[in-house]
Design an enzyme around this catalytic site. Structure first.
Site, PDB file in Angstrom:
ATOM      1  N   TYR A  55       0.807  -1.225   0.000  1.00  0.00           N
ATOM      2  CA  TYR A  55       0.000   0.000   0.000  1.00  0.00           C
ATOM      3  C   TYR A  55       0.842   1.279   0.000  1.00  0.00           C
ATOM      4  CZ  TYR A  55      -4.577  -2.146   0.609  1.00  0.00           C
ATOM      5  OH  TYR A  55      -5.738  -2.838   0.404  1.00  0.00           O
ATOM      6  N   ASP A  67     -12.207  -9.120   4.178  1.00  0.00           N
ATOM      7  CA  ASP A  67     -13.433  -9.264   3.385  1.00  0.00           C
ATOM      8  C   ASP A  67     -13.981 -10.678   3.544  1.00  0.00           C
ATOM      9  OD1 ASP A  67     -13.370  -6.627   2.462  1.00  0.00           O
ATOM     10  OD2 ASP A  67     -13.816  -7.197   0.388  1.00  0.00           O
ATOM     11  N   ASP A  76      -2.626 -18.225   2.627  1.00  0.00           N
ATOM     12  CA  ASP A  76      -3.528 -19.076   1.832  1.00  0.00           C
ATOM     13  C   ASP A  76      -4.216 -20.106   2.735  1.00  0.00           C
ATOM     14  OD1 ASP A  76      -0.965 -20.117   2.155  1.00  0.00           O
ATOM     15  OD2 ASP A  76      -0.861 -21.026   0.162  1.00  0.00           O
ATOM     16  N   ASP A 117      -6.264  -6.751   4.159  1.00  0.00           N
ATOM     17  CA  ASP A 117      -7.369  -6.276   3.325  1.00  0.00           C
ATOM     18  C   ASP A 117      -8.177  -7.451   2.810  1.00  0.00           C
ATOM     19  OD1 ASP A 117      -8.916  -4.481   1.703  1.00  0.00           O
ATOM     20  OD2 ASP A 117      -7.742  -5.169  -0.013  1.00  0.00           O
ATOM     21  N   LYS A 169       3.274 -14.827   4.496  1.00  0.00           N
ATOM     22  CA  LYS A 169       3.644 -15.702   3.381  1.00  0.00           C
ATOM     23  C   LYS A 169       5.162 -15.795   3.404  1.00  0.00           C
ATOM     24  CE  LYS A 169       2.486 -18.091  -0.288  1.00  0.00           C
ATOM     25  NZ  LYS A 169       1.639 -19.313  -0.251  1.00  0.00           N
TER      26      LYS A 169
HETATM   27  C1  IPM Z   1     -10.585  -1.311   2.917  1.00  0.00           C
HETATM   28  C2  IPM Z   1     -10.745  -0.904   1.486  1.00  0.00           C
HETATM   29  C3  IPM Z   1      -9.582  -0.002   1.111  1.00  0.00           C
HETATM   30  C4  IPM Z   1      -8.320  -0.803   1.304  1.00  0.00           C
HETATM   31  C5  IPM Z   1      -9.667   0.560  -0.303  1.00  0.00           C
HETATM   32  C6  IPM Z   1     -10.949   1.292  -0.549  1.00  0.00           C
HETATM   33  C7  IPM Z   1      -8.472   1.423  -0.622  1.00  0.00           C
HETATM   34  O1  IPM Z   1     -10.834  -2.015   0.664  1.00  0.00           O
HETATM   35  O2  IPM Z   1     -10.659  -0.441   3.791  1.00  0.00           O
HETATM   36  O3  IPM Z   1     -10.407  -2.505   3.173  1.00  0.00           O
HETATM   37  O4  IPM Z   1      -7.874  -1.519   0.386  1.00  0.00           O
HETATM   38  O5  IPM Z   1      -7.753  -0.703   2.391  1.00  0.00           O
HETATM   39 MN    MN Z   2     -10.806  -3.882   1.713  1.00  0.00          MN
END
Ligand code: IPM
Ligand code: MN
Length: 355
Positions: free
Chosen positions: A135, A247, A219, A243, A186
């Site tokens: 990032y 999710d 993984d 990140d 990793k």
């Molecule tokens: C998150 C989002 C952000 C990230 C994006 C929008 C830049 O996906 O907060 O997880 O990748 O950190």
């Molecule tokens: Mn995200």
């Protein structure tokens, strides 16, 4: 009196933030706290109208605030990357919010897609490093647009950045009942960057003898999060992996409707947000689920050490989820409007005497 910068952002951002502030105001009344909300209209619309994303002067103002409450950023009319880098990442980096804290908790009454697992199996926290890794924006093009093009994108890991994140995770794990910390990396392939993570983890571990240390390659961690989520208590990981796995974690805990996160600078200004995006197609429809934003508000209260108010908000939200008020957590399917859900959380907070 707390000064809270509010960035409602794009799409459904204003609708969810409105409910979040409504809940915070009432929680504040109940607990003798006052909030001064300072609104900022940064986001896609302002960028398209003025070309401005986030001026340095605003960052300096926000630095003086106790916290930032963020709705959602992302606009269909703005190319990917511009608002992400110019607003969200700029805030995280400038304010040195080096931890991205994401609780993965399955609340009673919320359905997980994982067969046979319930709230007792899904209750962990991901501590994501929030300022380094891929990032950092280091890289470039050579011979762009030609058949000989070269693109580089570098991952930066510093000892300082790695250590402060790992230390935060150990500290957190040492305060939780299970006291287990899993390093997710990793290191079998990223033999420089994640070697630094491995070595740092082992060193910091010596300061936390009560914490059980564990390791999972990223993984495999994805596999275990689905197959055996009960194995996890606290996971610490780098920015990119964090990140991705959060999710996955959001789905494991029942979906984006309930997933909240904090961008933490333990000695500075932190920022709290729902994990979901701006959901443009629901803009202005009063159909989006505000629960994740409300829970982000409760995380903010926790961070401000207003635990009583934090529990008031979280407990009322848990009631909404567990007592069958919502038909579904998805936008448009709740059987209630966005503002109804906010009103319901307020109602379930009671009158302040535990009634
Ligand atoms: C998150 C989002 C952000 C990230 C994006 C929008 C830049 O996906 O907060 O997880 O990748 O950190
Ligand atoms: Mn995200």
């Amino acid at each position: 009196m707390y000064k809270i910068a509010v960035i409602h952002g794009d799409g459904v951002g204003p609708e969810i933030i409105r409910e979040g502030m409504k809940v915070l105001e009432v929680a504040g009344d109940r607990c003798n706290l006052k909030f001064e909300f300072i609104p900022y209209d940064f986001g896609g619309d302002r960028y398209l109208a003025t070309g401005e994303i986030l001026p340095d002067s605003a960052i300096e103002e926000m630095r003086q605030c106790d916290a930032i409450y963020l709705g959602a950023v992302g606009h269909p009319g703005v190319a990917p990357g511009i608002l992400e880098k110019g607003l969200l990442l700029k805030l995280r980096f400038s304010l040195d919010q080096y931890i991205n804290l994401r609780p993965i908790k399955l609340y009673q009454g919320v359905e997980t897609p994982i067969k046979g697992k319930g709230p007792k199996d899904i209750d962990f926290v991901v501590v994501r490093e929030n300022t380094e890794c891929l990032y950092c924006g280091v890289g470039g093009f050579l011979k762009k647009g030609t058949m000989d093009e070269v693109a580089t994108q570098e991952a930066i890991y510093t000892r300082k950045g790695t250590e402060r994140c790992i230390r935060y995770a150990f500290e957190l794990a040492s305060k939780r009942p299970r006291k287990k910390l899993t390093l997710c990396d990793k290191s079998n392939v990223l033999t420089y960057g994640h070697d630094l993570w491995q070595r740092t983890f082992k060193e910091v571990a010596k300061d936390y003898p009560t914490v059980e240390c564990d390791h999972a390659y990223v993984d495999a961690a994805c596999m275990w999060m689905v197959k055996n989520p009960e194995w996890f208590d606290v996971i610490v990981t780098c920015n990119l992996f964090g990140d991705i796995i959060t999710d996955l974690g959001a789905m494991v805990q029942g979906g984006m409707g309930v997933a909240a996160g904090g961008n933490i600078n333990p000695v500075g200004t932190s920022m709290f947000e729902p994990i979901h995006g701006s959901a443009p197609k629901y803009t202005g429809k009063n159909e989006i689920n505000p629960i994740a934003t409300i829970l982000a508000g409760s995380m903010m209260l926790d961070f401000l050490k207003e635990e009583k108010a934090a529990r008031l908000v979280e407990d009322a939200t848990i009631k909404v989820l567990s007592e069958g008020y919502l038909k579904d957590l998805a936008a448009g399917k709740m059987g209630m409007s966005t503002s109804d859900v906010g009103d319901l959380v307020v109602k379930l907070m009671g009158n302040g005497d535990g009634k």
